[in-house]
Design a protein around this motif. Sequence first.
Motif, PDB file in Angstrom:
ATOM      1  N   ALA A   5       0.834  -1.200   0.000  1.00 34.30           N
ATOM      2  CA  ALA A   5       0.000   0.000   0.000  1.00 34.30           C
ATOM      3  C   ALA A   5       0.868   1.249   0.000  1.00 34.30           C
ATOM      4  O   ALA A   5       1.945   1.277   0.599  1.00 34.30           O
ATOM      5  CB  ALA A   5      -0.920   0.002   1.211  1.00 34.30           C
ATOM      6  N   CYS A  21      -2.611   0.169  -3.990  1.00 28.83           N
ATOM      7  CA  CYS A  21      -2.162  -1.090  -3.412  1.00 28.83           C
ATOM      8  C   CYS A  21      -1.792  -2.013  -4.564  1.00 28.83           C
ATOM      9  O   CYS A  21      -2.671  -2.471  -5.297  1.00 28.83           O
ATOM     10  CB  CYS A  21      -3.239  -1.699  -2.543  1.00 28.83           C
ATOM     11  N   TRP A  35     -10.348  -2.351   1.200  1.00 26.75           N
ATOM     12  CA  TRP A  35      -9.612  -1.428   2.047  1.00 26.75           C
ATOM     13  C   TRP A  35     -10.233  -1.419   3.432  1.00 26.75           C
ATOM     14  O   TRP A  35     -11.457  -1.407   3.572  1.00 26.75           O
ATOM     15  CB  TRP A  35      -9.637  -0.022   1.474  1.00 26.75           C
ATOM     16  N   ILE A  68     -13.609   3.058  -4.494  1.00 31.25           N
ATOM     17  CA  ILE A  68     -12.653   1.977  -4.721  1.00 31.25           C
ATOM     18  C   ILE A  68     -12.687   1.602  -6.198  1.00 31.25           C
ATOM     19  O   ILE A  68     -13.754   1.608  -6.828  1.00 31.25           O
ATOM     20  CB  ILE A  68     -12.961   0.757  -3.828  1.00 31.25           C
ATOM     21  N   CYS A  94      -4.844  -2.470   2.663  1.00 33.58           N
ATOM     22  CA  CYS A  94      -5.515  -3.173   1.585  1.00 33.58           C
ATOM     23  C   CYS A  94      -5.463  -4.669   1.894  1.00 33.58           C
ATOM     24  O   CYS A  94      -4.600  -5.136   2.637  1.00 33.58           O
ATOM     25  CB  CYS A  94      -4.880  -2.866   0.240  1.00 33.58           C
TER      26      CYS A  94
END
Length: 121
Positions: A5, A21, A35, A68, A94
């Motif tokens: 990450a 990530c 996450w 995301i 992550c």
Amino acid sequence: VQLQASGGGLVQTGGSLRLSCAASGRTVINSALAWFRQVPGKEREFLAAISTSKSTHYRDSVKGRFTISRDNAKNTVYLQMNDLRPEDTAVYYCAAKTGYPMPGIKLYHSWGQGTLVTVSS
């Protein structure tokens, strides 16, 4: 699979950050990615997850502010964070799991090392 990450830092209230990530060791194209974040002294909490088909799921408190996404070609998952608040200050992690994305922390088998996000007031 190893997860790395990055992208954390110090930002003012109302600012934005994008966390990344990157996965290595094997492809995560068949993995759900997520996450989480953790404040010292508190439990790690789910924030968002994305399936292999790119359907997304969010914690209520970050809906509309966090997004995301994933780039399978780059073996990478991202978390775009907008309108950051002091209460978003935490270490962000992550994680990857096989199958469908779920919020349960114990379901994830691979974890990144965490990246610190600090939001100043």
